[in-house]
Design an enzyme around this catalytic site. Structure first.
Site, short mmCIF file in Angstrom:
data_model
loop_
_atom_site.label_atom_id
_atom_site.label_comp_id
_atom_site.label_asym_id
_atom_site.label_seq_id
_atom_site.Cartn_x
_atom_site.Cartn_y
_atom_site.Cartn_z
N CYS A 59 0.84 -1.22 0.00
CA CYS A 59 0.00 0.00 0.00
C CYS A 59 0.87 1.25 0.00
O CYS A 59 0.55 2.24 -0.67
CB CYS A 59 -0.92 0.02 1.22
SG CYS A 59 -2.11 -1.33 1.23
N ARG A 136 -7.86 -4.66 -2.79
CA ARG A 136 -7.48 -3.49 -3.61
C ARG A 136 -8.49 -3.31 -4.73
O ARG A 136 -8.25 -3.73 -5.87
CB ARG A 136 -6.09 -3.70 -4.21
CG ARG A 136 -5.00 -3.77 -3.20
CD ARG A 136 -3.64 -3.93 -3.82
NE ARG A 136 -2.75 -4.46 -2.81
CZ ARG A 136 -2.26 -3.76 -1.80
NH1 ARG A 136 -2.54 -2.48 -1.69
NH2 ARG A 136 -1.48 -4.33 -0.91
#
Ligand code: BEZ
Length: 221
Positions: A59, A136
């Site tokens: 991330c 995601r």
């Protein structure tokens, strides 16, 4: 309590809440840039994307990459908005670390979604999960507030900003004309025309494939 490993995060969320063509569900939430409301983005493109957790390796690389490309999205009249279950204070602390460690200021909003209200509306987490990180997911939302494309990656594979820009370019280029973006299409390359649905045109076409697979004249983005 389950430790959030990539495989656990991958198992938890279905990424199937919405379909292409659905109106993006309205929400209002706190974010790192203040209160945000989806409908405030009408008239502009928006890429709304979730990430599993703050202070995680993949991330962090995504946020650095997206912040570095922020101008490229802005040039396409497209805003970015991120979302995770982490608190606003976690988001702030993470952004400060990213700035200090990588020299990049993330200026697009990161929404806090501790109750999973937004995550559930968008299918980032399943109704069955009581406490879950999002996968995601990436939603490409057009200026009318309609979901035009979406992607879903597992926690252990980061997204490509180049591909996000390419999808955005393709969506913007096919709008308003009967044209299609072929495989590996890039701006400046030829678009395809919609196939004809007329038997005379099928038999009358010069080449065997010309009636369904042909470049659109004068349509290069
Ligand atoms: C990450 O590196 O972004 C990540 C790793 C494990 C779980 C969730 C996120």
């Amino acid at each position: 309590m389950e430790i959030l490993t990539p495989s656990a995060a991958q198992r938890m969320a279905p990424c199937a809440g919405l379909r292409i063509g659905d109106p993006a569900p309205e929400f209002a939430a706190r974010s790192t840039t203040g209160n945000v409301r989806l409908s405030d983005y009408r008239g502009r493109w928006l890429i709304l994307f979730s990430h599993p957790a703050d202070f995680t390796p993949v991330c962090t690389t995504e946020f650095v990459a997206l912040a570095q490309e922020a101008e490229a999205f802005a040039a396409r009249d497209c805003e970015l908005m991120a979302l995770s279950v982490d608190s606003l204070f976690s988001h702030f602390a993470w952004l400060r670390l990213i700035r200090d460690r990588f020299g990049v200021e993330v200026r697009f909003p990161i929404v806090e979604d501790p109750t999973l209200v937004v995550g559930r509306a968008y299918g980032m987490v399943s109704d069955a999960d009581a406490d879950s990180a999002t996968v995601r997911t990436t939603f490409f939302i057009d200026p009318d507030g309609v979901v035009r494309a979406m992607t879903c990656y597992p926690a252990n594979v980061g997204r490509s900003t180049a591909e996000m820009l390419r999808v955005l370019d393709a969506l913007q280029s096919v709008d308003g004309a009967p044209v299609l973006a072929p495989a590996n299409w890039q701006p400046g390359k030829a678009l395809l025309r919609q196939p004809v649905v007329d038997l005379e045109a099928v038999y009358g076409a010069e080449g065997a494939a010309d009636w369904f697979l042909a470049e659109a004249e004068g349509r290069q983005a």
